[in-house]
Design a protein around this motif. Structure first.
Motif, PDB file in Angstrom:
ATOM      1  N   GLU A 213       0.825  -0.936   0.154  1.00 13.37           N
ATOM      2  CA  GLU A 213      -0.087   0.163  -0.172  1.00 13.37           C
ATOM      3  C   GLU A 213       0.942   1.306   0.071  1.00 13.37           C
ATOM      4  N   ALA A 214       0.644   2.124  -1.016  1.00 11.44           N
ATOM      5  CA  ALA A 214       1.479   3.233  -0.795  1.00 11.44           C
ATOM      6  C   ALA A 214       0.858   4.586  -0.116  1.00 11.44           C
ATOM      7  N   SER A 215      -0.321   4.397   0.011  1.00 11.15           N
ATOM      8  CA  SER A 215      -0.886   5.668   0.597  1.00 11.15           C
ATOM      9  C   SER A 215      -1.763   5.387   1.789  1.00 11.15           C
ATOM     10  N   TYR A 216      -2.116   6.120   2.575  1.00 12.69           N
ATOM     11  CA  TYR A 216      -3.005   5.987   3.970  1.00 12.69           C
ATOM     12  C   TYR A 216      -3.664   7.161   4.190  1.00 12.69           C
ATOM     13  N   TYR A 217      -4.746   7.120   4.675  1.00 13.50           N
ATOM     14  CA  TYR A 217      -5.629   8.252   4.935  1.00 13.50           C
ATOM     15  C   TYR A 217      -6.663   8.119   6.178  1.00 13.50           C
ATOM     16  N   SER A 218      -6.422   9.059   6.955  1.00 12.01           N
ATOM     17  CA  SER A 218      -7.287   8.855   8.086  1.00 12.01           C
ATOM     18  C   SER A 218      -7.408  10.386   8.663  1.00 12.01           C
ATOM     19  N   PRO A 219      -8.263  10.685   9.440  1.00 17.39           N
ATOM     20  CA  PRO A 219      -8.571  12.289   9.792  1.00 17.39           C
ATOM     21  C   PRO A 219      -7.508  12.595  10.561  1.00 17.39           C
ATOM     22  N   THR A 220      -6.374  11.872  11.196  1.00 17.25           N
ATOM     23  CA  THR A 220      -5.330  12.659  11.835  1.00 17.25           C
ATOM     24  C   THR A 220      -3.871  12.295  10.965  1.00 17.25           C
ATOM     25  N   TYR A 221      -3.776  11.251  10.426  1.00 19.87           N
ATOM     26  CA  TYR A 221      -2.670  11.014   9.825  1.00 19.87           C
ATOM     27  C   TYR A 221      -2.813  10.333   8.271  1.00 19.87           C
ATOM     28  N   ASN A 222      -2.063  10.907   7.520  1.00 21.07           N
ATOM     29  CA  ASN A 222      -2.324  10.761   6.005  1.00 21.07           C
ATOM     30  C   ASN A 222      -0.923  10.535   5.359  1.00 21.07           C
ATOM     31  N   VAL A 223      -0.457   9.509   4.422  1.00 23.33           N
ATOM     32  CA  VAL A 223       0.430   9.329   3.825  1.00 23.33           C
ATOM     33  C   VAL A 223       0.324   9.380   2.240  1.00 23.33           C
ATOM     34  N   HIS A 224       0.741  10.445   1.800  1.00 21.37           N
ATOM     35  CA  HIS A 224       0.410  10.488   0.200  1.00 21.37           C
ATOM     36  C   HIS A 224       1.689   9.985  -0.551  1.00 21.37           C
ATOM     37  N   ALA A 225       1.427   8.963  -1.539  1.00 22.74           N
ATOM     38  CA  ALA A 225       2.547   8.765  -2.345  1.00 22.74           C
ATOM     39  C   ALA A 225       2.360   9.720  -3.689  1.00 22.74           C
ATOM     40  N   LEU A 226       3.433  10.661  -3.768  1.00 27.34           N
ATOM     41  CA  LEU A 226       3.350  11.510  -4.838  1.00 27.34           C
ATOM     42  C   LEU A 226       4.629  11.905  -4.890  1.00 27.34           C
ATOM     43  N   ASP A 227       4.934  12.118  -6.494  1.00 29.62           N
ATOM     44  CA  ASP A 227       6.294  12.526  -6.923  1.00 29.62           C
ATOM     45  C   ASP A 227       5.865  14.244  -6.674  1.00 29.62           C
ATOM     46  N   LEU A 228       6.533  14.982  -5.782  1.00 28.50           N
ATOM     47  CA  LEU A 228       6.263  16.374  -5.939  1.00 28.50           C
ATOM     48  C   LEU A 228       6.428  17.084  -7.112  1.00 28.50           C
ATOM     49  N   ARG A 229       7.425  16.764  -8.031  1.00 31.08           N
ATOM     50  CA  ARG A 229       7.634  17.312  -9.270  1.00 31.08           C
ATOM     51  C   ARG A 229       6.550  17.305 -10.151  1.00 31.08           C
ATOM     52  N   SER A 230       5.476  16.131  -9.972  1.00 26.49           N
ATOM     53  CA  SER A 230       4.377  16.167 -11.005  1.00 26.49           C
ATOM     54  C   SER A 230       3.445  17.386 -10.757  1.00 26.49           C
ATOM     55  N   LEU A 231       3.533  17.859  -9.379  1.00 27.79           N
ATOM     56  CA  LEU A 231       2.732  19.098  -9.270  1.00 27.79           C
ATOM     57  C   LEU A 231       3.078  20.411 -10.079  1.00 27.79           C
ATOM     58  N   ALA A 232       4.443  20.484 -10.308  1.00 29.62           N
ATOM     59  CA  ALA A 232       5.019  21.644 -11.075  1.00 29.62           C
ATOM     60  C   ALA A 232       4.837  21.789 -12.330  1.00 29.62           C
TER      61      ALA A 232
ATOM     62  N   PRO B 125      -6.282  13.411  -0.288  1.00 33.60           N
ATOM     63  CA  PRO B 125      -7.376  13.438   0.787  1.00 33.60           C
ATOM     64  C   PRO B 125      -7.285  13.979   2.034  1.00 33.60           C
ATOM     65  N   ASN B 126      -8.149  14.357   2.701  1.00 39.14           N
ATOM     66  CA  ASN B 126      -8.104  14.920   4.207  1.00 39.14           C
ATOM     67  C   ASN B 126      -7.434  16.249   4.394  1.00 39.14           C
ATOM     68  N   LEU B 127      -6.907  16.680   3.215  1.00 34.23           N
ATOM     69  CA  LEU B 127      -6.046  17.979   3.339  1.00 34.23           C
ATOM     70  C   LEU B 127      -7.078  19.035   3.536  1.00 34.23           C
ATOM     71  N   ASP B 128      -7.152  19.538   4.483  1.00 31.84           N
ATOM     72  CA  ASP B 128      -8.240  20.657   4.743  1.00 31.84           C
ATOM     73  C   ASP B 128      -7.801  22.185   4.503  1.00 31.84           C
ATOM     74  N   PRO B 129      -8.497  22.431   3.148  1.00 36.95           N
ATOM     75  CA  PRO B 129      -7.923  23.895   2.989  1.00 36.95           C
ATOM     76  C   PRO B 129      -8.218  25.104   3.704  1.00 36.95           C
ATOM     77  N   SER B 130      -8.837  24.792   5.093  1.00 39.10           N
ATOM     78  CA  SER B 130      -9.425  26.062   5.630  1.00 39.10           C
ATOM     79  C   SER B 130      -8.748  26.218   6.872  1.00 39.10           C
ATOM     80  N   ILE B 131      -7.795  25.315   7.473  1.00 37.07           N
ATOM     81  CA  ILE B 131      -7.036  25.477   8.552  1.00 37.07           C
ATOM     82  C   ILE B 131      -5.573  25.812   8.650  1.00 37.07           C
ATOM     83  N   PRO B 132      -5.070  26.419   9.574  1.00 38.96           N
ATOM     84  CA  PRO B 132      -3.622  26.975   9.286  1.00 38.96           C
ATOM     85  C   PRO B 132      -2.848  25.717   9.127  1.00 38.96           C
ATOM     86  N   THR B 133      -1.882  25.880   8.291  1.00 43.46           N
ATOM     87  CA  THR B 133      -1.227  24.719   7.543  1.00 43.46           C
ATOM     88  C   THR B 133       0.366  25.109   7.615  1.00 43.46           C
TER      89      THR B 133
END
Lengths: 457, 368
Positions: free
Chosen positions: B177-196, B208-216
């Motif tokens: 399993e490469a990713s894991y999601y929960s309300p407290t702990y999340n592991v995202h398998a992502l090559d950051l360069r793909s965002l660029a 998933p679970n990334l909250d756009p509204s809380i201080p980050t």
């Protein structure tokens, strides 16, 4: 078996090739070395000329480079101020070679103890692991540690000349010959690169203005020619920075004390060093510990050392100690200095560092300090035509620069390391520094497996 | 997400498991190595830096520098004791970031907070925070190459000390399993360069679970430094305008090397290049002042500060703690330590719109 005569020469040949010698030979060598060292006092008397070297730290190939630049044993007399082992990959070969040379040429080479010549420190900083790796047991480490206990704590160099005969080396690139002192000037300091080319020359009694001009020029990192310009003898003798207090033209420099670390609040005379019982593991505190651990610092009096052993000591301590003991200079090692050497406190103390690119990481240059014999051409022993050429008994100038090499590389790195002022009570000895860089990578024979964590990743 | 950006995950993983990939890497680096091979080798070298960091952390923990019962659970290599100066450096790095995170979590402690750890690797911070701040409402995210997240999740699955920290949530169960999601702990398998390579208007990978509204708080501990400055800029732009858009308070804490142009810096670059590691941001932002300007340029208009780790050791670490740490090991290499510490910095920058914003308040007194 016994290690003497031709056996010893064979061991030297083998170690020069950076190959360890068998365990039984190590045992024999260490036994012989102890017999020799036990006869030495805590402070060994050494006559100039001599070449003084700082930390080596197992950088075997750079030690070979040092011999290339400074001249081979026994043509050049050497005084090594400790820290032969730890950190580098070849502590064993480096220390055993030096020890072989000591046994083979006891009057030509002096070894004194550094804080790393200790059981406790070598178990943390690598020498113990290296011995275990290379021999499969700790026996060789134990033999070496027994030798460490017998190493002298210091050396006293006498008979050094106050002025240098200017070396005949060519002027390094980017040095303006007009800035060199007149040919009849009394040269106090000369800095040569690994090719023996002159990078810096300082005449005794040079005025303070030219000295500070040199410092200023050096503090400008953008300068295209950041070599210390050579102050000429333009100022009148007796102005602020002169060292004429003792009569500058006489060759009566005081002795030079060589010690790995520095002074101790428990030691106010050299005779007190002589009274110590040195044949033991380096203690955690006390005079013997301080001599191997202390550092000069820009403070007054004594301070606590952040190393957790030894003390910090200021200019007043050095000047007082030198005056009382009729010293003109303390030479010590122990601290990495990026430029290879650093004079402090009006040139009453100098740090000499002889491990270039320390730990294969620091990017520093290394230096050795040549002191000439009173009345002779300082530091230059006229060498016979040795194995490294130099031709017909001429001056042998070391070179680490191949045909395609760039001899100015180390020039660029040399910055002002000389004190702001040259004044002091006693005329210091003439000092010739030879600055050199790490041996070329391809000659290093870096182990295939590199240490895992050189940096924070 | 551009999966082709992650070459041969399985084979890379296999080579990792099969032992050090160094020999294999060397073979492939020969003159005949293709561009793709070299790229893959560089990627692999960077992924492997994580085990370096893990080993350094374990060394620090075993000698008492750091309290971290989880470090060893993630280290795949047998622990080797690091030199005292490296232990000291790891201590300073970790405790400096801990300090900034602590200030963040303890400011308005009742309000929810989010941390996104970029290139988290084997970092144990989430688990340590669970112990240290049991009352905090933290949503924690880790982003890394899949090869690293798979290994991390496998470790978590293996050790009850870890997966019991995930609360009532089911621990990850599926192998590989490469990713894991929960309300407290999340592991995202992502090559950051793909965002660029995502441009405006193009959908971005869902986190998933990334909250756009809380201080980050975005953390990059030796992560973004391995990427090209323009890539870093694009990645942060995506985070700061799309995942966590204005006006949500956001901040970045960086740990990376500085001063590439002196003798030590030049040697560092040259030594790391022999391990196929290059540090593009080191050359792009050589001085501390360049780091500040860079942070401001990302849009952290309310604060952009940086300190080298030598200053952090001197000024941030309280006297009693300094004495404790200095007493752990005899440290003989003071000059070298000073050199080393001056060549790494921690930078922290934020936007939160006003002095009462969480980051302005949290970090008002942190000395640079």
């Amino acid at each position: 078996m016994s290690i003497g005569g031709s056996d010893l020469d064979r061991a030297i040949t083998q170690l020069r090739a950076c190959r360890p010698i068998p365990e039984n030979q190590v045992r024999e060598l260490c036994h012989k070395a102890r017999e020799l060292l036990i006869e030495e006092g805590n402070v060994v008397g050494v006559d100039a000329p001599v070449t003084i070297c700082g930390d080596i730290h197992g950088q075997f190939h750079d030690l070979m480079e040092l011999f290339r630049v400074g001249g081979d044993v026994p043509d050049t007399n050497y005084l090594f101020m400790g820290d032969f082992v730890d950190r580098g990959f070849y502590s064993l070969e480096s220390f055993l070679l030096l020890l072989c040379l000591k046994v083979r040429y006891p009057d030509r080479i002096t070894l004194i103890r550094g804080n790393h010549e200790s059981r406790q420190i070598t178990t943390v900083y690598g020498f113990y692991d290296e011995c275990l790796r290379k021999y499969g047991s700790a026996n060789v480490w134990r033999h070496c540690c027994e030798v460490f206990d017998y190493l002298a704590l210091g050396a006293l160099v006498t008979g050094a000349a106050t002025t240098l005969e200017p070396s005949e080396g060519p002027i390094a690139e980017n040095i303006n010959i007009d800035n060199l002192p007149d040919s009849d000037a009394e040269i106090e300091i000369e800095t040569l690169n690994a090719n023996g080319e002159i990078m810096y020359r300082y005449a005794r009694n040079s005025d303070s203005q030219s000295t500070s001009a040199a410092s200023q020029a050096n503090s400008n990192p953008a300068s295209s020619s950041p070599i210390a310009p050579t102050p000429s003898r333009t100022g009148a003798a007796g102005t602020g920075a002169t060292s004429s207090a003792n009569g500058s033209n006489k060759n009566d420099t005081g002795a030079i004390l060589c010690v790995h670390g520095g002074l101790s609040p428990l030691i106010d005379s050299i005779d007190k060093i002589r009274l110590l019982d040195r044949k033991q593991e380096v203690p955690h505190e006390g005079a013997m510990c301080d001599l191997l651990w202390s550092d000069p610092d820009e403070i007054e009096g004594w301070g606590l050392s952040p190393r957790g052993a030894g003390f910090l000591f200021g200019a007043d301590i050095v000047k007082c100690f030198n005056h009382k003991n009729d010293l003109s200079l303390i030479a010590r090692a122990h601290q990495l200095v990026m430029e290879g050497f650093k004079e402090m406190f009006d040139s009453t103390i100098v740090t000499v560092w002889s491990a270039p690119n320390y730990c294969y990481r620091c990017g520093n240059v290394a230096a050795i300090l040549e002191l000439g014999e009173d009345g002779s051409n300082a530091g230059f022993v006229r060498r016979s035509n040795g194995e490294r050429g130099g031709g017909g008994g001429g001056w042998v100038l070391g070179s680490n620069v191949g045909p395609e090499g760039n001899p100015t590389a180390e020039n660029r790195r040399l910055s002002s390391v000389l004190g702001d002022s040259m004044q002091r009570a006693r005329d210091g000895p003439g000092r010739r520094y030879r600055v050199f860089e790490a041996a070329p990578q391809d000659s290093r024979g870096m182990p295939a497996k590199k240490p895992a964590a050189d940096y924070f990743l | 997400m551009a999966t082709q950006e992650i070459p041969n995950l399985k084979s890379l993983l296999a080579s990792r498991r099969g032992g050090p990939s160094r020999g294999r890497g060397r073979g492939r680096s020969g003159p005949g190595a293709s561009h793709e091979d070299k790229e893959a080798m560089r990627d692999n070298a960077i992924r492997n830096t994580d085990q370096d960091a893990a080993g350094s952390r374990v060394s620090c923990v075993e000698l008492g520098y750091l309290h971290d019962p989880y470090a060893r659970l993630f280290a795949s290599q047998p622990s080797t004791r690091r030199l005292p100066l490296l232990n000291r450096g790891t201590y300073v790095r970790t405790s400096a970031i801990d300090h900034l995170v602590d200030k963040f979590l303890t400011t308005y402690p009742d309000s929810p907070k989010q941390i996104v750890s970029l290139g988290a690797g084997t970092d144990t911070r989430f688990f340590r925070l669970q112990d240290g701040y049991p009352e905090s409402r933290i949503v924690y995210h880790e982003v890394d190459f899949a090869v690293n997240t798979v290994a991390k999740l496998a470790s978590i699955r293996k050790h009850p000390q870890l997966h019991t920290k995930l609360g009532a949530i089911e621990p990850p169960r599926t192998p590989n399993e490469a990713s894991y999601y929960s309300p407290t702990y999340n592991v995202h398998a992502l090559d950051l360069r793909s965002l660029a390579s995502s441009s405006d208007g193009v959908p971005i990978p869902e986190l998933p679970n990334l909250d756009p509204s809380i201080p980050t708080l975005l953390l990059s501990e030796m992560c973004l430094t391995y990427l090209q400055p323009s890539t870093v800029s694009s990645i942060l732009h995506i985070f700061l305008t799309r995942y966590i858009a204005v006006p949500t308070p956001a901040a970045l804490v960086l740990y990376e090397p500085v001063l590439p142009n002196d003798a030590f810096g030049r040697t560092m670059i040259s030594n790391l290049s022999t391990r196929n590691i290059s540090l593009p941001t080191l050359n792009a932002y050589p001085e501390l002042s360049d780091q500040r300007a860079r942070l401001k340029g990302y849009g952290f208009v309310d604060g952009y500060k940086v300190a080298d780790t030598a200053l952090i050791w001197r000024e941030w670490v309280p006297k009693a703690e300094k004495d404790r740490v200095a007493g752990l090991e005899m440290l003989d290499e003071l000059e070298e330590l000073e050199l080393l510490l001056r060549h790494y910095c921690v930078a922290w920058a934020w936007r939160d719109g006003g002095a009462e914003g969480v980051f302005s308040k949290a970090w008002a007194d942190v000395q640079e």
